[in-house]
Design an enzyme around this catalytic site. Structure first.
Site, mmCIF file in Angstrom:
data_model
loop_
_atom_site.group_PDB
_atom_site.id
_atom_site.type_symbol
_atom_site.label_atom_id
_atom_site.label_comp_id
_atom_site.label_asym_id
_atom_site.label_seq_id
_atom_site.Cartn_x
_atom_site.Cartn_y
_atom_site.Cartn_z
ATOM 1 N N GLY A 74 0.806 -1.218 0.000
ATOM 2 C CA GLY A 74 0.000 0.000 0.000
ATOM 3 C C GLY A 74 0.841 1.272 0.000
ATOM 4 N N GLU B 158 1.666 1.821 -3.499
ATOM 5 C CA GLU B 158 0.424 2.230 -4.176
ATOM 6 C C GLU B 158 0.066 3.674 -3.849
ATOM 7 O OE1 GLU B 158 -1.545 -1.233 -2.465
ATOM 8 O OE2 GLU B 158 -2.021 -1.878 -4.500
HETATM 9 N N1 CAA Z 1 1.510 -3.583 8.837
HETATM 10 C C1 CAA Z 1 1.580 -3.603 10.175
HETATM 11 N N2 CAA Z 1 2.739 -3.513 10.850
HETATM 12 C C2 CAA Z 1 3.863 -3.374 10.140
HETATM 13 C C3 CAA Z 1 3.867 -3.346 8.732
HETATM 14 C C4 CAA Z 1 2.609 -3.453 8.072
HETATM 15 N N3 CAA Z 1 2.491 -3.392 6.732
HETATM 16 N N4 CAA Z 1 5.144 -3.221 8.302
HETATM 17 C C5 CAA Z 1 5.925 -3.168 9.395
HETATM 18 N N5 CAA Z 1 5.154 -3.252 10.516
HETATM 19 C C6 CAA Z 1 5.605 -3.246 11.903
HETATM 20 C C7 CAA Z 1 6.272 -4.544 12.278
HETATM 21 O O1 CAA Z 1 5.299 -5.508 12.603
HETATM 22 C C8 CAA Z 1 7.106 -4.123 13.471
HETATM 23 O O2 CAA Z 1 6.254 -3.998 14.592
HETATM 24 P P1 CAA Z 1 6.686 -4.634 16.022
HETATM 25 O O3 CAA Z 1 7.903 -3.809 16.401
HETATM 26 O O4 CAA Z 1 5.486 -4.399 16.878
HETATM 27 O O5 CAA Z 1 7.031 -6.045 15.758
HETATM 28 C C9 CAA Z 1 7.550 -2.698 13.074
HETATM 29 O O6 CAA Z 1 6.636 -2.268 12.072
HETATM 30 C C10 CAA Z 1 8.949 -2.653 12.496
HETATM 31 O O7 CAA Z 1 9.014 -3.595 11.432
HETATM 32 P P2 CAA Z 1 10.135 -4.764 11.332
HETATM 33 O O8 CAA Z 1 10.586 -5.148 12.692
HETATM 34 O O9 CAA Z 1 9.569 -5.822 10.452
HETATM 35 O O10 CAA Z 1 11.284 -3.935 10.598
HETATM 36 P P3 CAA Z 1 12.422 -4.536 9.619
HETATM 37 O O11 CAA Z 1 13.362 -3.396 9.402
HETATM 38 O O12 CAA Z 1 12.947 -5.824 10.129
HETATM 39 O O13 CAA Z 1 11.629 -4.863 8.252
HETATM 40 C C11 CAA Z 1 10.098 -4.442 6.440
HETATM 41 C C12 CAA Z 1 11.060 -3.841 7.501
HETATM 42 C C13 CAA Z 1 10.900 -5.239 5.419
HETATM 43 C C14 CAA Z 1 9.399 -3.264 5.758
HETATM 44 C C15 CAA Z 1 9.080 -5.357 7.148
HETATM 45 O O14 CAA Z 1 8.499 -4.650 8.240
HETATM 46 C C16 CAA Z 1 7.967 -5.824 6.273
HETATM 47 O O15 CAA Z 1 8.145 -6.739 5.480
HETATM 48 N N6 CAA Z 1 6.735 -5.219 6.387
HETATM 49 C C17 CAA Z 1 5.587 -5.635 5.671
HETATM 50 C C18 CAA Z 1 5.635 -5.211 4.217
HETATM 51 C C19 CAA Z 1 4.414 -5.705 3.490
HETATM 52 O O16 CAA Z 1 4.171 -6.881 3.346
HETATM 53 N N7 CAA Z 1 3.587 -4.750 2.966
HETATM 54 C C20 CAA Z 1 2.388 -5.078 2.250
HETATM 55 C C21 CAA Z 1 1.214 -5.039 3.171
HETATM 56 S S1 CAA Z 1 -0.279 -5.636 2.422
HETATM 57 C C22 CAA Z 1 -0.873 -4.346 1.509
HETATM 58 O O17 CAA Z 1 -0.305 -3.278 1.484
HETATM 59 C C23 CAA Z 1 -2.144 -4.616 0.768
HETATM 60 C C24 CAA Z 1 -2.523 -3.603 -0.230
HETATM 61 O O18 CAA Z 1 -2.211 -3.690 -1.398
HETATM 62 C C25 CAA Z 1 -3.307 -2.436 0.141
#
Ligand code: CAA
Length: 261
Positions: free
Chosen positions: A110, A113
């Site tokens: 997102g 996006e």
């Molecule tokens: N939603 C909710 N929480 C999120 C998040 C998300 N999209 N991305 C990161 N966070 C949170 C993590 O859960 C973490 O929280 P806690 O400390 O409570 O555990 C905090 O943010 C820090 O994140 P990380 O510890 O994971 O940080 P990192 O540096 O190790 O990794 C990252 C960074 C690679 C961005 C990883 O956080 C990640 O992969 N995030 C998810 C990315 C993702 O899949 N995005 C797509 C979401 S679905 C979507 O967007 C649908 C759509 O089309 C509308």
């Protein structure tokens, strides 16, 4: 000015509104309450006659790491379908004034996006773009698959959507997804976006709005319809004071004084 919980709103220039996503602990995950505030702030700026353009940014670490996965994970089909989940996200496309994304760090799912919904994207060298939804067992839902096609073509869109691989700012620039990569470090991209917004705000707001409208129309129309639409909007600008002023100022070798009328 109204205070928000998940965003910061400031005026780096009287003619520019800067909206900063501010959920640092979750890397600016785009929860529904955050999006509600974002829509409200942008719509207010859009209506404010003293504002000529808006800038949207996040933090150095993340523009936004996507929709809020924790908020979504237990939702059922019946909820998301009945409530048309994410339909709120389309409101950004109704804004009349230009919105510039200044992207540092993660712009994933997102977040990517959201950047694509903006009119212009500037990226810092740290920016990373991607659509990792496939790793969550879903697909983009905020327009990524459709808007990426226009920005970078089918094969690259397929690659991003089907593998979930992130691309760097440099790749995004080479692929034409962002206007350019700005500066050596993180801080400069916002400064550059604000300065671009300020420049846009110094033009005739009517002409700027018309320019945005015709460029966006190209996404929806055939070439011949689009060319006709552009020409008609061009004709209509001859009814504005700003056209008279802009052309008179050129002939008189002076700077125009646009009144947005
Ligand atoms: N939603 C909710 N929480 C999120 C998040 C998300 N999209 N991305 C990161 N966070 C949170 C993590 O859960 C973490 O929280 P806690 O400390 O409570 O555990 C905090 O943010 C820090 O994140 P990380 O510890 O994971 O940080 P990192 O540096 O190790 O990794 C990252 C960074 C690679 C961005 C990883 O956080 C990640 O992969 N995030 C998810 C990315 C993702 O899949 N995005 C797509 C979401 S679905 C979507 O967007 C649908 C759509 O089309 C509308």
């Amino acid at each position: 000015q109204q205070s928000y919980e998940y965003i910061l709103v400031s005026r780096p220039d009287p003619s520019v509104v800067l909206v900063t996503l501010n959920r640092p602990k979750s890397l600016n995950a785009l929860s529904s309450p955050l999006f509600k505030e974002l829509n409200q702030a942008l719509e207010e700026a859009d209506k404010d006659v003293s504002v000529g353009a808006m800038v949207l940014t996040g933090s150095d670490r993340a523009f936004a790491a996507g929709a809020d996965i924790k908020e979504m994970k237990d939702k059922q089909f019946s909820d998301v379908y009945k409530n048309d989940f994410l339909v709120d996200w389309t409101r950004i496309r109704q804004l009349h004034k230009p919105l510039i994304a200044a992207v540092s760090g993660y712009a994933l799912g997102g977040g990517c996006e959201l950047a694509l919904m903006c009119d212009i994207i500037l990226a810092s060298p740290t920016a990373k773009f991607g659509q990792p939804e496939i790793n969550l067992g879903v697909i983009p839902g905020g327009g990524g698959s459709q808007r990426l096609i226009h920005a970078i073509g089918k094969s690259r869109t397929m690659e991003l959507v089907l593998t979930g691989r992130n691309i760097t700012a440099q790749e995004a620039a080479a692929w034409g997804m962002v206007s350019r990569v700005v500066g050596e470090g993180e801080g400069e991209v916002v400064k550059e976006a604000v300065s671009m917004a300020k420049e846009i705000a110094s033009k005739s707001q009517i002409a700027v709005q018309a320019g945005k409208e015709v460029v966006n129309a190209a996404y929806e129309m055939s070439l011949s319809e689009g060319l006709r639409f552009e020409r008609r909007i061009f004709h209509s600008l001859f009814a504005t004071n700003d056209q008279k002023e802009g052309m008179a100022a050129f002939a008189e070798k002076r700077k125009p004084n646009f009144t947005h009328s």
